[in-house]
Scaffold this active site. Sequence first.
Site, PDB file in Angstrom:
ATOM      1  N   PRO A 109      -5.187  -0.622  18.501  1.00  0.00           N
ATOM      2  CA  PRO A 109      -4.795  -1.055  17.147  1.00  0.00           C
ATOM      3  C   PRO A 109      -4.952   0.024  16.062  1.00  0.00           C
ATOM      4  CG  PRO A 109      -6.759  -2.224  17.889  1.00  0.00           C
ATOM      5  CD  PRO A 109      -6.276  -1.417  19.039  1.00  0.00           C
ATOM      6  N   TYR A 129       3.280   5.919  10.211  1.00  0.00           N
ATOM      7  CA  TYR A 129       2.520   4.773   9.699  1.00  0.00           C
ATOM      8  C   TYR A 129       3.448   3.766   9.019  1.00  0.00           C
ATOM      9  CZ  TYR A 129      -1.620   2.314   8.001  1.00  0.00           C
ATOM     10  OH  TYR A 129      -2.599   1.370   7.770  1.00  0.00           O
ATOM     11  N   HIS A 181       0.848  -1.192   0.000  1.00  0.00           N
ATOM     12  CA  HIS A 181       0.000   0.000   0.000  1.00  0.00           C
ATOM     13  C   HIS A 181       0.888   1.248   0.000  1.00  0.00           C
ATOM     14  CE1 HIS A 181      -3.973  -1.826   1.783  1.00  0.00           C
ATOM     15  NE2 HIS A 181      -3.636  -2.341   0.602  1.00  0.00           N
ATOM     16  N   LYS A 186       0.104  -0.681  15.094  1.00  0.00           N
ATOM     17  CA  LYS A 186       1.442  -0.632  15.670  1.00  0.00           C
ATOM     18  C   LYS A 186       1.787  -1.802  16.589  1.00  0.00           C
ATOM     19  CE  LYS A 186       2.466   2.611  13.286  1.00  0.00           C
ATOM     20  NZ  LYS A 186       3.287   2.147  12.154  1.00  0.00           N
ATOM     21  N   TYR A 194      -9.446   4.428   7.614  1.00  0.00           N
ATOM     22  CA  TYR A 194      -9.818   4.736   9.007  1.00  0.00           C
ATOM     23  C   TYR A 194     -10.920   5.788   8.939  1.00  0.00           C
ATOM     24  CZ  TYR A 194      -5.361   2.566  10.348  1.00  0.00           C
ATOM     25  OH  TYR A 194      -4.315   1.688  10.533  1.00  0.00           O
TER      26      TYR A 194
HETATM   27  P1  FAS Z   1       0.996 -12.127  22.043  1.00  0.00           P
HETATM   28  O1  FAS Z   1      -0.036 -11.783  23.075  1.00  0.00           O
HETATM   29  O2  FAS Z   1       0.616 -12.217  20.614  1.00  0.00           O
HETATM   30  O3  FAS Z   1       1.645 -13.558  22.415  1.00  0.00           O
HETATM   31  C1  FAS Z   1       1.911 -13.914  23.757  1.00  0.00           C
HETATM   32  C2  FAS Z   1       1.953 -15.428  23.828  1.00  0.00           C
HETATM   33  O4  FAS Z   1       2.279 -15.787  25.172  1.00  0.00           O
HETATM   34  C3  FAS Z   1       0.604 -16.052  23.513  1.00  0.00           C
HETATM   35  O5  FAS Z   1       0.756 -17.129  22.633  1.00  0.00           O
HETATM   36  C4  FAS Z   1       0.105 -16.515  24.893  1.00  0.00           C
HETATM   37  O6  FAS Z   1      -0.696 -17.678  24.820  1.00  0.00           O
HETATM   38  C5  FAS Z   1       1.402 -16.791  25.606  1.00  0.00           C
HETATM   39  N1  FAS Z   1       1.302 -16.707  27.066  1.00  0.00           N
HETATM   40  C6  FAS Z   1       0.553 -15.865  27.806  1.00  0.00           C
HETATM   41  N2  FAS Z   1       0.735 -16.109  29.127  1.00  0.00           N
HETATM   42  C7  FAS Z   1       1.628 -17.135  29.215  1.00  0.00           C
HETATM   43  C8  FAS Z   1       2.219 -17.858  30.296  1.00  0.00           C
HETATM   44  N3  FAS Z   1       1.916 -17.552  31.564  1.00  0.00           N
HETATM   45  N4  FAS Z   1       3.076 -18.849  30.018  1.00  0.00           N
HETATM   46  C9  FAS Z   1       3.390 -19.153  28.716  1.00  0.00           C
HETATM   47  N5  FAS Z   1       2.866 -18.521  27.641  1.00  0.00           N
HETATM   48  C10 FAS Z   1       1.993 -17.523  27.900  1.00  0.00           C
HETATM   49  N6  FAS Z   1      -1.958  -5.344  16.571  1.00  0.00           N
HETATM   50  C11 FAS Z   1      -2.021  -4.710  15.380  1.00  0.00           C
HETATM   51  O7  FAS Z   1      -1.022  -4.142  14.939  1.00  0.00           O
HETATM   52  N7  FAS Z   1      -3.207  -4.704  14.667  1.00  0.00           N
HETATM   53  C12 FAS Z   1      -4.336  -5.365  15.121  1.00  0.00           C
HETATM   54  O8  FAS Z   1      -5.370  -5.346  14.473  1.00  0.00           O
HETATM   55  C13 FAS Z   1      -4.293  -6.048  16.349  1.00  0.00           C
HETATM   56  N8  FAS Z   1      -5.386  -6.726  16.839  1.00  0.00           N
HETATM   57  C14 FAS Z   1      -5.298  -7.371  18.063  1.00  0.00           C
HETATM   58  C15 FAS Z   1      -6.396  -8.087  18.611  1.00  0.00           C
HETATM   59  C16 FAS Z   1      -6.292  -8.739  19.861  1.00  0.00           C
HETATM   60  C17 FAS Z   1      -7.491  -9.486  20.435  1.00  0.00           C
HETATM   61  C18 FAS Z   1      -5.093  -8.651  20.593  1.00  0.00           C
HETATM   62  C19 FAS Z   1      -4.966  -9.320  21.957  1.00  0.00           C
HETATM   63  C20 FAS Z   1      -4.008  -7.965  20.069  1.00  0.00           C
HETATM   64  C21 FAS Z   1      -4.098  -7.328  18.792  1.00  0.00           C
HETATM   65  N9  FAS Z   1      -3.022  -6.639  18.232  1.00  0.00           N
HETATM   66  C22 FAS Z   1      -3.073  -6.000  17.043  1.00  0.00           C
HETATM   67  C23 FAS Z   1      -1.798  -6.589  18.905  1.00  0.00           C
HETATM   68  C24 FAS Z   1      -1.116  -7.904  18.626  1.00  0.00           C
HETATM   69  O9  FAS Z   1      -0.951  -8.071  17.251  1.00  0.00           O
HETATM   70  C25 FAS Z   1       0.153  -7.878  19.394  1.00  0.00           C
HETATM   71  O10 FAS Z   1       0.841  -6.652  19.251  1.00  0.00           O
HETATM   72  C26 FAS Z   1       1.057  -9.020  19.030  1.00  0.00           C
HETATM   73  O11 FAS Z   1       0.308 -10.202  19.090  1.00  0.00           O
HETATM   74  C27 FAS Z   1       2.204  -8.987  20.010  1.00  0.00           C
HETATM   75  O12 FAS Z   1       2.826 -10.183  19.959  1.00  0.00           O
HETATM   76  P2  FAS Z   1       3.440 -10.831  21.286  1.00  0.00           P
HETATM   77  O13 FAS Z   1       4.249  -9.806  21.989  1.00  0.00           O
HETATM   78  O14 FAS Z   1       4.063 -12.106  20.839  1.00  0.00           O
HETATM   79  O15 FAS Z   1       2.199 -11.094  22.245  1.00  0.00           O
HETATM   80  C1  PHB Z   2      -5.913  -5.237  10.172  1.00  0.00           C
HETATM   81  O1  PHB Z   2      -5.745  -5.429   8.948  1.00  0.00           O
HETATM   82  O2  PHB Z   2      -6.306  -6.150  10.940  1.00  0.00           O
HETATM   83  C2  PHB Z   2      -5.640  -3.867  10.754  1.00  0.00           C
HETATM   84  C3  PHB Z   2      -5.210  -2.854   9.919  1.00  0.00           C
HETATM   85  C4  PHB Z   2      -4.932  -1.612  10.471  1.00  0.00           C
HETATM   86  C5  PHB Z   2      -5.100  -1.417  11.836  1.00  0.00           C
HETATM   87  C6  PHB Z   2      -5.522  -2.446  12.671  1.00  0.00           C
HETATM   88  C7  PHB Z   2      -5.800  -3.682  12.121  1.00  0.00           C
HETATM   89  O3  PHB Z   2      -4.837  -0.195  12.386  1.00  0.00           O
END
Ligand code: FAS
Ligand code: PHB
Length: 391
Positions: A295, A386, A75, A299, A204
């Site tokens: 989100p 961005y 993009h 980031k 957005y």
């Molecule tokens: P994560 O939370 O992904 O991974 C942590 C891992 O540790 C998981 O597998 C968990 O099961 C494990 N864990 C937890 N407790 C533990 C324990 N006690 N022992 C062992 N393992 C354990 N970011 C965006 O940029 N765009 C989005 O649209 C977006 N949507 C999101 C939606 C949701 C519901 C959530 C929760 C986050 C979202 N995020 C989004 C942010 C997300 O992408 C995170 O930034 C990204 O997953 C970060 O990765 P990790 O740091 O690996 O954390």
């Molecule tokens: C997504 O593609 O899931 C997405 C894109 C932009 C955002 C958050 C999520 O700011």
Amino acid sequence: MINEKIDVLIVGAGPSGLLLSQLLHLEGIDSIIVERSSKERVLSRIRAGVLERGTVNALRDAGCADRLDAQKILHDGVILSFDGEQFNVPIKMLTGYDVTIYGQTEITADLITACESRDQRIFWSCPDAVLADLKSDAPSAMFTQPDGEKVTVHAKLIAGCDGYYGVSRQSIPSKPSDNFERVYPFGWLGVMVDEPPVAHNVVYANHVDGFALASMRSHTRSRYYVQTAPGDTVEDWPIERFWTAFKTRLGALGDGVKTGEPLEMSIAPLRSFVTQKMQHGRLFLAGDAAHIVPPTGAKGLNLAVADVRRLARAMSAWKKGDSNGLERYATEALERIWKVERFSWYLTSMMHQFDEHKAFEKKMQRAEFDYVVSSEAAQTMIAENYVGLAF
Ligand code: FAS
Ligand code: PHB
């Protein structure tokens, strides 16, 4: 009992933990990962979709970007929409960089494939890990395998990559002043649908009814979101209600939305969070374990990757006898983390409807949009954040 003392124990097999293990392996540093959930559950998570240049480069450096490079969508802009009026911020013209569309789910799959190809030890489905002796030179983790066997792992370093609800940050003594949090008075309901995306760039949208986001995973699979009220559940949002709200909030663009039955629907809460205590003795936090961003601005995943690259570099230097990078890790990571927190807070504040806002605050949101439309300097600020600040 794992008798040998390994280099690094990684808590969490999300993108942070998996990428760290891969980067450390390439530096000849051995690690073990302990993960609370099953591999299937980790692979089923739907989260981020927009990658900064630094994230793509990190995945290429890790040797895990072949599928990404084959399937990615680039993009060159991002669309801001205010009460139906759209403006495309020309991010590539302003910065020289694109953003890459490739789902976090795919990244996780690519990283797990890389781990399995080199027999990375990952203890799946171990929810009870306890960390100990973090200030000693032999920190450890104890946990129970699904078959009931107790495991103790002694390591030289521990990486807390276990997200916001993980055990790692909870294992660090902290004062209230070490942590900073803003919980937003709304959530995001996300829908995945196998229909072509409504726009060629991410949109957005701020509308009097609430925020909406139009994104994608491919040219045939779309990822859409709407702002929801506090306490809303997926049950409060039959798909027909979602499509009506989504199309309305996109203004005229909404007329082009191809609706369909959702592959997935889920609601995520929104918060900004940072702990200053990213390090305690031999424990180092990376990713969501240390910080959360709303989100808006895409980031979360990208910030996690920036931490992991920094931590991997510091651990590699430590292996060669130079601990300066580890000693500076938290300070240097936090400098960039706060700038990214700012951008995510800025875009969230500008693009959402807040119940507590009165007429003046609503005018300020509109004025911010009008200023961006009229100012290349303002557009450049948005664009450089961005596409991703350098790291
Ligand atoms: P994560 O939370 O992904 O991974 C942590 C891992 O540790 C998981 O597998 C968990 O099961 C494990 N864990 C937890 N407790 C533990 C324990 N006690 N022992 C062992 N393992 C354990 N970011 C965006 O940029 N765009 C989005 O649209 C977006 N949507 C999101 C939606 C949701 C519901 C959530 C929760 C986050 C979202 N995020 C989004 C942010 C997300 O992408 C995170 O930034 C990204 O997953 C970060 O990765 P990790 O740091 O690996 O954390
Ligand atoms: C997504 O593609 O899931 C997405 C894109 C932009 C955002 C958050 C999520 O700011």
